[in-house]
Design an enzyme around this catalytic site. Structure first.
Site, mmCIF file in Angstrom:
data_model
loop_
_atom_site.group_PDB
_atom_site.id
_atom_site.type_symbol
_atom_site.label_atom_id
_atom_site.label_comp_id
_atom_site.label_asym_id
_atom_site.label_seq_id
_atom_site.Cartn_x
_atom_site.Cartn_y
_atom_site.Cartn_z
ATOM 1 N N ARG A 230 0.866 -1.170 0.000
ATOM 2 C CA ARG A 230 0.000 0.000 0.000
ATOM 3 C C ARG A 230 0.906 1.225 0.000
ATOM 4 O O ARG A 230 2.040 1.182 0.476
ATOM 5 C CB ARG A 230 -0.908 0.019 1.228
ATOM 6 C CG ARG A 230 -1.860 -1.173 1.298
ATOM 7 C CD ARG A 230 -2.656 -1.174 2.597
ATOM 8 N NE ARG A 230 -3.637 -2.265 2.627
ATOM 9 C CZ ARG A 230 -3.387 -3.474 3.083
ATOM 10 N NH1 ARG A 230 -2.164 -3.768 3.548
ATOM 11 N NH2 ARG A 230 -4.317 -4.415 3.079
ATOM 12 N N LYS A 273 -4.337 -1.296 10.043
ATOM 13 C CA LYS A 273 -5.693 -1.370 10.588
ATOM 14 C C LYS A 273 -6.025 -2.750 11.124
ATOM 15 O O LYS A 273 -6.783 -2.889 12.074
ATOM 16 C CB LYS A 273 -6.716 -0.973 9.514
ATOM 17 C CG LYS A 273 -6.808 0.530 9.300
ATOM 18 C CD LYS A 273 -7.994 0.873 8.431
ATOM 19 C CE LYS A 273 -8.169 2.393 8.335
ATOM 20 N NZ LYS A 273 -9.345 2.779 7.541
ATOM 21 N N HIS A 364 -2.430 3.635 -6.442
ATOM 22 C CA HIS A 364 -3.185 2.487 -5.930
ATOM 23 C C HIS A 364 -3.294 1.377 -6.978
ATOM 24 O O HIS A 364 -3.399 0.204 -6.635
ATOM 25 C CB HIS A 364 -4.583 2.927 -5.489
ATOM 26 C CG HIS A 364 -4.566 3.907 -4.360
ATOM 27 N ND1 HIS A 364 -4.129 3.571 -3.092
ATOM 28 C CD2 HIS A 364 -4.907 5.221 -4.300
ATOM 29 C CE1 HIS A 364 -4.216 4.637 -2.302
ATOM 30 N NE2 HIS A 364 -4.680 5.642 -3.009
ATOM 31 N N ARG A 367 -0.485 -1.384 -6.776
ATOM 32 C CA ARG A 367 -0.731 -2.499 -5.852
ATOM 33 C C ARG A 367 -1.648 -3.525 -6.522
ATOM 34 O O ARG A 367 -1.413 -4.740 -6.436
ATOM 35 C CB ARG A 367 -1.353 -1.977 -4.562
ATOM 36 C CG ARG A 367 -1.854 -3.069 -3.600
ATOM 37 C CD ARG A 367 -2.278 -2.428 -2.278
ATOM 38 N NE ARG A 367 -3.113 -3.311 -1.474
ATOM 39 C CZ ARG A 367 -2.669 -4.274 -0.684
ATOM 40 N NH1 ARG A 367 -1.373 -4.523 -0.628
ATOM 41 N NH2 ARG A 367 -3.498 -5.012 0.032
ATOM 42 N N HIS A 390 -4.376 -8.836 2.937
ATOM 43 C CA HIS A 390 -5.841 -8.721 2.922
ATOM 44 C C HIS A 390 -6.412 -9.367 4.189
ATOM 45 O O HIS A 390 -6.146 -10.530 4.452
ATOM 46 C CB HIS A 390 -6.433 -9.437 1.707
ATOM 47 C CG HIS A 390 -6.126 -8.773 0.408
ATOM 48 N ND1 HIS A 390 -6.053 -9.457 -0.800
ATOM 49 C CD2 HIS A 390 -5.863 -7.472 0.111
ATOM 50 C CE1 HIS A 390 -5.777 -8.605 -1.771
ATOM 51 N NE2 HIS A 390 -5.657 -7.398 -1.244
ATOM 52 N N TYR A 400 -8.385 -12.495 -7.796
ATOM 53 C CA TYR A 400 -7.999 -13.782 -8.373
ATOM 54 C C TYR A 400 -8.962 -14.190 -9.488
ATOM 55 O O TYR A 400 -8.545 -14.630 -10.559
ATOM 56 C CB TYR A 400 -7.980 -14.850 -7.285
ATOM 57 C CG TYR A 400 -7.499 -16.207 -7.765
ATOM 58 C CD1 TYR A 400 -6.138 -16.467 -7.900
ATOM 59 C CD2 TYR A 400 -8.398 -17.219 -8.087
ATOM 60 C CE1 TYR A 400 -5.693 -17.704 -8.356
ATOM 61 C CE2 TYR A 400 -7.972 -18.452 -8.535
ATOM 62 C CZ TYR A 400 -6.609 -18.691 -8.663
ATOM 63 O OH TYR A 400 -6.167 -19.906 -9.118
#
Length: 422
Positions: A230, A273, A364, A367, A390, A400
């Site tokens: 990130r 987070k 972004h 990533r 994740h 995926y």
């Protein structure tokens, strides 16, 4: 048997009711908390007319019925009548001690700027579904809010009203279902984050590596595309997080650049987070070379002395020794692909072919590009999830599925003419 009390018009008064000397009516009761309360009206029933010069309103019996319903449903109407949305938001935030500081700051900023001085001053009991819907619509039409911004406001308000429901201040949450209806009405669809195609990726990196103007960005973009970090994880990366012997990178913090309560943007260090955000990423050879190249540059020009919340020794810094902001990286990306597209368009004209252009993208997307390439070459979903950090396997599965769909198409295309069907 006690004689029934009557009002001045000879009508029987119920328990708790009485008529005062000035002709008004009073109903006394005990509230949810056991406190004695009273409500007043110039009318006993709804068909009465108030005395000349007196304000009309609900009759005493109508108020009684509402109070009885509130007591039965556990609603503290007396407390609710005094509380505004701002009051409930303040109580909600004081109770949310588990919120990360960055999230708290963002919530307070958005609430202060878009809610506090508008609907925030209204009584918590005054809200209806239509009020919330009209408010959200005003943010869209008058403030130019996009889906993401509107959802942030909803993410703040929904639990605030939910707490009011659970505390017995209101019966139902007026925000329930509003966002769903708005999305249908405005035909909202979050922009889908796309991965660079292999051709776009090669064109972008190839152009940067050969450019005298943009070549200094190469290590940063190489590590982005080789780790799937990130943006906050990479701009906050320190040399002590890079283990060149074990060839691994430790992701254990984020660098955030957010608007603070004072209205200014500041950089701060925060932990991921979720626990899934803390992870170790193995170094690809290209990533290791890029990091060593950047380290050699800093050994010659000087290491960064920047310090943020006690963290120092940052890997990626600008010519002034300061860490990059996400906006600075995005501006560089736009300049690079714009310059490339212009040159590629001219080249294609001279060579009489279609140009290979790079679509608009931001940091972004880098990533997402790494994750797509990873999914195209790895079948172990759990490994992909852990490398990407994740917390929800569904996020991994979505990428995926998208990546393998194109691979399936490619595989079928390769079968053309090879299977003797007819």
């Amino acid at each position: 048997m006690a004689e029934k009390r009557k009002d001045s018009r000879g009508r029987n008064l119920r328990d708790g009711e009485d008529q005062r000397p000035d002709g008004s009516y009073r109903y006394r009761y005990t509230d949810k908390a056991g406190n004695r309360r009273a409500v007043y009206s110039w009318k006993l029933v709804s068909t009465d007319k108030p005395p000349s010069g007196k304000r009309d309103g609900l009759s005493l019996r109508e108020k009684e019925k509402a109070i009885e319903n509130d007591i039965r449903d556990g609603i503290d109407s007396h407390a609710a009548a005094k509380m505004t949305l701002n009051d409930v938001f303040k109580a909600y935030m004081e109770g949310k001690r588990e919120l990360k500081q960055s999230t708290r700051t963002n919530y307070v900023y958005m609430y202060k700027n878009y809610v506090a001085d508008t609907i925030g001053k209204r009584k918590i009991t005054a809200f209806r579904y239509s009020d919330i819907k009209n408010f959200y619509n005003s943010l869209i039409t008058e403030k130019g809010f996009k889906p993401n911004s509107a959802e942030i406001i909803h993410t703040i308000l929904h639990p605030v009203f939910e707490m009011a429901v659970r505390d017995g201040l209101i019966r139902v949450n007026p925000t329930n279902g509003v966002m769903g209806e708005l999305k249908k009405g405005h035909d909202w669809e979050k922009p889908k984050r796309h991965a660079l195609t292999i051709e776009e990726q090669e064109a972008f990196i190839g152009y940067v590596s050969k450019s005298k103007i943009y070549r200094h960005w190469l290590p940063l973009f190489t590590v982005f595309l080789g780790t799937g970090c990130r943006v906050g994880e990479l701009i906050g990366l320190r040399w002590c997080d890079c283990d060149f012997e074990s060839r691994s990178i430790s992701i254990n913090h984020n660098l955030i650049y957010r608007v603070q309560d004072n209205g200014h943007c500041e950089m701060h260090i925060t932990t991921p987070k979720t626990s899934a955000g803390c992870r170790t990423i193995p170094m690809l050879d290209e990533v290791r070379k890029a990091l060593l190249q950047e380290r050699l540059r800093q050994m010659q020009e000087g290491f960064s002395t920047a310090e943020i919340d006690g963290y120092s020794g940052f890997v990626f810094t600008n010519r002034f020794g300061n860490v990059y902001s996400p906006a600075a990286i995005n501006r560089a990306i736009v300049r690079i692909y714009t310059a490339y597209n212009e040159e590629e368009t001219e080249r294609a004209k001279l060579e009489r072919r279609e140009p290979v252009l790079i679509r608009h993208f931001s940091v972004h997307n880098l990533r997402h590009t790494f994750c797509t390439r990873f999914c195209e070459n790895e079948t172990n979903i759990k490994v992909i999830q852990e490398i990407m950090g994740h917390s929800d396997i569904g996020t991994t599965m979505n990428v995926y599925a998208e990546a393998t769909e194109s691979k399936k198409r490619e595989a079928i295309d390769n079968l053309e003419g090879k299977i003797k069907i007819v």
